[in-house]
Design a protein around this motif. Structure first.
Motif, PDB file in Angstrom:
ATOM      1  N   ASN A 559      88.133 -61.021 -17.147  1.00 24.81           N
ATOM      2  CA  ASN A 559      86.686 -61.217 -17.032  1.00 24.81           C
ATOM      3  C   ASN A 559      86.346 -62.080 -15.821  1.00 24.81           C
ATOM      4  O   ASN A 559      85.374 -61.808 -15.103  1.00 24.81           O
ATOM      5  N   ALA A 560      87.156 -63.132 -15.609  1.00 24.45           N
ATOM      6  CA  ALA A 560      86.927 -63.991 -14.445  1.00 24.45           C
ATOM      7  C   ALA A 560      87.152 -63.220 -13.141  1.00 24.45           C
ATOM      8  O   ALA A 560      86.396 -63.377 -12.168  1.00 24.45           O
ATOM      9  N   MET A 561      88.184 -62.378 -13.123  1.00 33.82           N
ATOM     10  CA  MET A 561      88.443 -61.578 -11.932  1.00 33.82           C
ATOM     11  C   MET A 561      87.275 -60.635 -11.643  1.00 33.82           C
ATOM     12  O   MET A 561      86.838 -60.489 -10.494  1.00 33.82           O
ATOM     13  N   CYS A 562      86.772 -59.996 -12.696  1.00 32.86           N
ATOM     14  CA  CYS A 562      85.648 -59.080 -12.502  1.00 32.86           C
ATOM     15  C   CYS A 562      84.402 -59.831 -12.054  1.00 32.86           C
ATOM     16  O   CYS A 562      83.672 -59.374 -11.170  1.00 32.86           O
ATOM     17  N   LYS A 563      84.182 -61.000 -12.660  1.00 30.93           N
ATOM     18  CA  LYS A 563      82.959 -61.744 -12.363  1.00 30.93           C
ATOM     19  C   LYS A 563      82.971 -62.333 -10.960  1.00 30.93           C
ATOM     20  O   LYS A 563      81.959 -62.302 -10.247  1.00 30.93           O
ATOM     21  N   HIS A 564      84.118 -62.894 -10.558  1.00 33.44           N
ATOM     22  CA  HIS A 564      84.168 -63.609  -9.291  1.00 33.44           C
ATOM     23  C   HIS A 564      84.791 -62.777  -8.156  1.00 33.44           C
ATOM     24  O   HIS A 564      84.244 -62.736  -7.057  1.00 33.44           O
ATOM     25  N   VAL A 565      85.917 -62.141  -8.440  1.00 33.08           N
ATOM     26  CA  VAL A 565      86.610 -61.410  -7.373  1.00 33.08           C
ATOM     27  C   VAL A 565      85.954 -60.056  -7.116  1.00 33.08           C
ATOM     28  O   VAL A 565      85.555 -59.746  -5.983  1.00 33.08           O
ATOM     29  N   VAL A 566      85.826 -59.253  -8.178  1.00 33.80           N
ATOM     30  CA  VAL A 566      85.278 -57.908  -7.997  1.00 33.80           C
ATOM     31  C   VAL A 566      83.811 -57.955  -7.574  1.00 33.80           C
ATOM     32  O   VAL A 566      83.404 -57.306  -6.610  1.00 33.80           O
ATOM     33  N   VAL A 567      83.011 -58.751  -8.300  1.00 34.50           N
ATOM     34  CA  VAL A 567      81.595 -58.858  -7.948  1.00 34.50           C
ATOM     35  C   VAL A 567      81.434 -59.515  -6.582  1.00 34.50           C
ATOM     36  O   VAL A 567      80.580 -59.112  -5.778  1.00 34.50           O
ATOM     37  N   GLY A 568      82.269 -60.527  -6.278  1.00 31.47           N
ATOM     38  CA  GLY A 568      82.216 -61.155  -4.963  1.00 31.47           C
ATOM     39  C   GLY A 568      82.545 -60.180  -3.847  1.00 31.47           C
ATOM     40  O   GLY A 568      81.863 -60.134  -2.816  1.00 31.47           O
ATOM     41  N   ALA A 569      83.602 -59.384  -4.070  1.00 32.29           N
ATOM     42  CA  ALA A 569      83.960 -58.377  -3.068  1.00 32.29           C
ATOM     43  C   ALA A 569      82.853 -57.338  -2.922  1.00 32.29           C
ATOM     44  O   ALA A 569      82.562 -56.867  -1.811  1.00 32.29           O
ATOM     45  N   ALA A 570      82.199 -57.001  -4.039  1.00 33.92           N
ATOM     46  CA  ALA A 570      81.094 -56.044  -3.973  1.00 33.92           C
ATOM     47  C   ALA A 570      79.918 -56.616  -3.176  1.00 33.92           C
ATOM     48  O   ALA A 570      79.284 -55.910  -2.381  1.00 33.92           O
ATOM     49  N   ASN A 571      79.641 -57.916  -3.358  1.00 34.42           N
ATOM     50  CA  ASN A 571      78.552 -58.550  -2.599  1.00 34.42           C
ATOM     51  C   ASN A 571      78.875 -58.603  -1.108  1.00 34.42           C
ATOM     52  O   ASN A 571      78.003 -58.376  -0.263  1.00 34.42           O
TER      53      ASN A 571
END
Length: 627
Positions: A559-571
C-alpha cells in the motif's frame, strides 16, 4: 465410447460456458432452473473426462483428440489455434470436472435465495470453461488467452457480492496482482517468439533441443513465463491476493483454491516443463520461490482465526510445496504434479466443509465463536478430520504419499530446501489441527444453533472425502518397491534424461510422519486438552505473534509503495507529459504560427510591388555574381 470421448474432448471445454450463457440470458427469470442448466452439462463433461482418463491409463492413442485451426498466415509464419490431449491433460480434465461439478451441486444450497443466483452459476460456467480451455490448448497464444479469461472469471466470482466494499476491493486486488505476474508472462512469450518464431509447444521443444533457444535468453524466457505462475498460483511475493479472495462465496473459494485458478500456474509449469528444465538457473529460481512461499504462508496460517483464511494460507503453502518439487528437476516432476492432484481433492473438500460449517453456524467464520460442532455436525466434523489427516501427511491418506514424494525429491537434490520443507510440513500439521480442534472440539462458543447441512452439501463432501483417502494409493506399489505408476503416467518427454526416477526414501517418510504426529499432538495439547495455554504463548512471543498477525506487513508495504512510489511516479510522468512533451509540441506549433504570420505580411496583394521586389532581387544577385 472411450474413442468418442477422446475424439470430442473439445466438447468438455465448450459445454460449461454455453450452459452459463443459457443460465444468464434465457432462464434468468427462473433461478431454480439456472443450476440445472449448468450442472447437467458439467456432469456430462465429467463423464467424458473420466472416459478420457481411463483411456489414457489403458494406453489408448490420444492423438485423435488433436484439432487445429489456422487463424492467420503472414509470410512463413502460421498462427494456429488448437487443442491436444496428453496424459497430464487427461488427469487435469478429470480433476477440474470432478471438483467443478461437485462445487456446483454444493452451491445450490449455499447460495440459495441469493439475488444473483443465475449470475453466479453463469460465471461458474465461464470460470470452468476458461480453465478447461487453458488445459486443452497446444500453444502459448491460446494458453495466454485462457489464462486471462481465468483471471477475468475469478474477478467476477470473487466480487459476486459486489455490494460489500471488502468483496469489491478483494476482486480488484486479485485482478491487479495477477496483471503484474501476467506482464512477465507476456514478456516471456515475446522473447520466445522473437527467438524461435513459433508459439507451438512442439515447436518450442524442438527449438530448445536444436539449441535455437539457449543461454541467458532461455533463462529470461523461462523466468518471464514463470512470473505468470507466481501471480496465478499465489507465489511469493504476489501471494497477497489469495487470502483476500475469501470475500467471495465459499464454493468459489473451493473452486479457485483446489482445481482451477491456483492450479493453473502449477499445470503450466508441468505442461511446458522442457522450457524450465533446460535452464538450471530457472529451476533454482522456481525451487526457492516455492520453498519461501510454503514456509511464509505456513507461518501466517498459525495465527489465523477466520476458518477460510486459515485454509487460504494453507493453499498458498501447499502450492509452494508443488513449485519447489518442480524446481528439483525431473526427479521432482511427477511428485509436484502428484501433490497437485491429491491437494485438489482434499483442499476442495475442506473448503466445502468450511462452507458447511459456515452454513450450519449461520454464516459465522470466526473459529473463536465455534467449538463443539462435532456434536451437532458429526458428518461435517468427520469429513474435515479426513482432510486434516491428509494434508498433515498421515498414512494412509492421500497427502501422505504425495507430500513424502515432494520431500524425498528435495532431500535428494537440495538439503536446504528439504529442511525448510520439513519444518513447513510440521507447521502444516499444527495449524490444520489447531483449526480442527478450535472448530469441532470443546464447547460451543457461538450464539446461533448449529445444524448439519442438507444432502446437496454433504454428498459432495462424501465424494471428495473418498478421493481424499484413496487418491494417493496410486503410489502404493512404489512404496512396496514396485513401479511408480503416477510417474510413469505423467511422462513429459524431457529434454534431459529422466529415466532414473526418484527412489523410495524410507528415512524421509518416517521423519516426515513423526514430525506431523508431533505437531498434531502439540495442537491437541494447546487447543483441545488445554495443557498448554495459547494465550500465554501469545504473550511470551508477542513480537512474533504481531509479525505473523500482520502477515509480515506485506499489505502495508505494498500500500505504501502504491501510495508513494506508484502515485509519485504517475505524478512525475504527468508533469513531464504536460510540461516537457506538451511544451515542445506547443512550442513547435507556436513557432510555426508566428513564422506564418511574419511571412504573411510580405503578401500585400500589389503585382507592381512584387515585380519591383523581383527586379531588385535579380539586381542584387547579378551584382554578387559580378563581384
Amino acid at each position: 465410447m472411450i474413442e468418442f470421448a477422446i475424439s470430442n474432448a473439445w466438447l468438455i471445454g465448450i459445454m460449461p460456458i454455453l450452459a452459463g450463457c443459457v443460465a444468464l440470458l434465457v432462464v434468468k427469470p427462473w433461478p431454480k432452473l439456472a443450476h440445472t442448466v449448468v450442472i447437467v452439462p458439467s456432469a456430462i463433461g465429467w463423464y467424458l473426462a473420466t472416459l478420457i482418463l481411463i483411456g489414457a491409463f489403458m494406453g489408448y492413442d490420444l492423438s485423435s483428440s488433436q484439432w487445429s485451426y489456422r487463424l492467420l498466415t503472414t509470410g512463413d509464419f502460421d498462427l494456429n489455434f488448437g487443442i491436444r490431449v496428453d496424459n497430464l491433460t487427461a488427469l487435469m480434465l478429470f480433476i477440474v470436472m470432478t471438483v467443478s461439478t461437485l462445487v456446483q451441486l454444493f452451491s445450490t444450497k449455499y447460495v440459495e435465495g441469493d439475488g444473483g443466483y443465475s449470475r453466479f452459476f453463469a460465471f461458474l460456467g465461464l470460470f470452468t470453461s476458461s480453465m478447461l480451455g487453458l488445459i486443452l490448448v497446444d500453444n502459448l497464444l491460446g494458453l495466454f488467452i485462457f489464462w486471462e479469461l481465468v483471471g477475468v472469471s475469478s474477478f467476477l466470482l470473487i466480487g459476486h457480492w459486489y455490494q460489500k466494499p471488502s468483496a469489491a476491493a478483494a476482486a480488484k486486488k486479485a485482478f491487479i496482482t495477477n496483471r503484474v505476474g501476467d506482464f512477465g508472462f507476456l514478456i516471456g512469450i515475446m522473447i520466445i517468439f522473437a527467438t524461435t518464431g513459433t508459439l507451438e509447444f512442439s515447436g518450442l521443444r524442438e527449438a530448445i533441443v536444436a539449441g535455437d533457444l539457449s543461454g541467458w535468453i532461455l533463462t529470461a524466457a523461462g523466468i518471464g513465463i514463470f512470473f505468470g505462475a507466481i501471480g496465478k498460483s499465489a507465489q511469493w511475493p504476489l501471494h497477497v491476493w489469495l487470502p483476500d479472495a475469501m470475500e467471495g462465496p465459499t464454493p468459489v473459494s473451493a473452486l479457485i483454491h483446489a482445481a482451477t485458478m491456483v492450479a493453473a500456474g502449477v499445470y503450466m509449469v508441468g505442461k511446458i516443463y522442457f522450457l524450465f528444465e533446460a535452464s538450471a538457473t530457472t529451476l533454482q529460481f522456481i525451487a526457492w520461490i516455492g520453498a519461501v512461499t510454503a514456509f511464509l504462508a505456513a507461518c501466517i496460517a498459525v495465527v489465523q482465526y477466520d476458518i477460510k483464511k486459515a485454509l487460504a494460507y494453507s493453499t498458498v503453502s501447499q502450492l509452494g510445496f508443488m513449485m519447489f518439487a518442480l524446481g528439483m528437476g525431473p526427479i521432482g516432476y511427477a511428485a509436484g504434479l502428484f501433490h497437485l492432484m491429491t491437494h485438489a481433492f482434499f483442499k476442495g473438500m475442506m473448503f466445502l466443509d468450511s462452507g458447511s460449517v459456515i452454513h450450519g453456524c449461520h454464516h459465522e467464520q470466526d473459529m473463536r465463536r465455534m467449538g463443539g460442532l462435532r456434536k451437532s455436525m458429526p458428518f461435517t466434523a468427520g469429513i474435515m478430520l479426513l482432510g486434516c489427516l491428509a494434508i498433515a501427511g498421515v498414512p494412509p491418506f492421500s497427502g501422505f504419499f504425495s507430500k513424502d514424494e515432494v520431500l524425498a525429491a528435495a532431500a535428494a537434490m537440495n538439503p536446504m530446501i528439504f529442511i525448510l520443507g520439513a519444518v513447513t510440513a510440521g507447521l502444516t500439521a499444527f495449524y490444520m489441527f489447531r483449526m480442527y480442534f478450535m472448530t469441532f472440539h470443546g464447547e460451543y462458543r457461538g450464539h446461533a444453533h448449529p445444524h448439519e447441512s442438507p444432502w446437496q452439501m454433504t454428498v459432495p463432501l462424501g465424494i471428495l472425502g473418498f478421493f481424499t483417502v484413496t487418491a494417493g494409493w496410486l503410489a502404493l506399489p512404489h512404496f512396496w518397491g514396485g513401479p511408480n505408476y503416477i510417474a510413469e503416467f505423467l511422462v513429459y518427454t524431457p529434454v534431459t534424461d529422466a529415466s532414473t526416477y526418484l527412489k523410495l526414501n524410507v528415512g524421509v517418510m518416517v521423519l516426515a510422519t513423526l514430525i506431523s504426529l508431533g505437531s498434531i499432538t502439540l495442537a491437541y495439547l494447546m487447543y483441545s486438552k488445554g495443557t498448554i495455554c495459547p494465550e500465554k504463548m501469545k504473550q511470551r512471543f508477542s513480537y512474533l505473534h504481531k509479525l505473523l498477525t500482520y502477515k509480515f506487513f506485506y499489505d502495508e508495504v505494498y500500500n505504501a509503495m502504491c501510495k508513494h512510489v506508484v502515485v509519485g511516479a504517475a505524478n512525475v510522468s504527468w508533469w513531464f507529459d504536460r510540461v516537457v512533451i506538451d511544451g515542445i509540441v506547443n512550442s513547435i506549433g507556436s513557432g510555426t504560427y508566428s513564422g506564418g504570420n511574419t511571412l504573411r505580411r510580405l503578401q500585400w496583394g500589389s503585382a507592381q510591388s512584387y515585380l519591383s521586389v523581383l527586379v531588385i532581387a535579380v539586381a542584387i544577385i547579378a551584382a554578387l555574381l559580378f563581384i
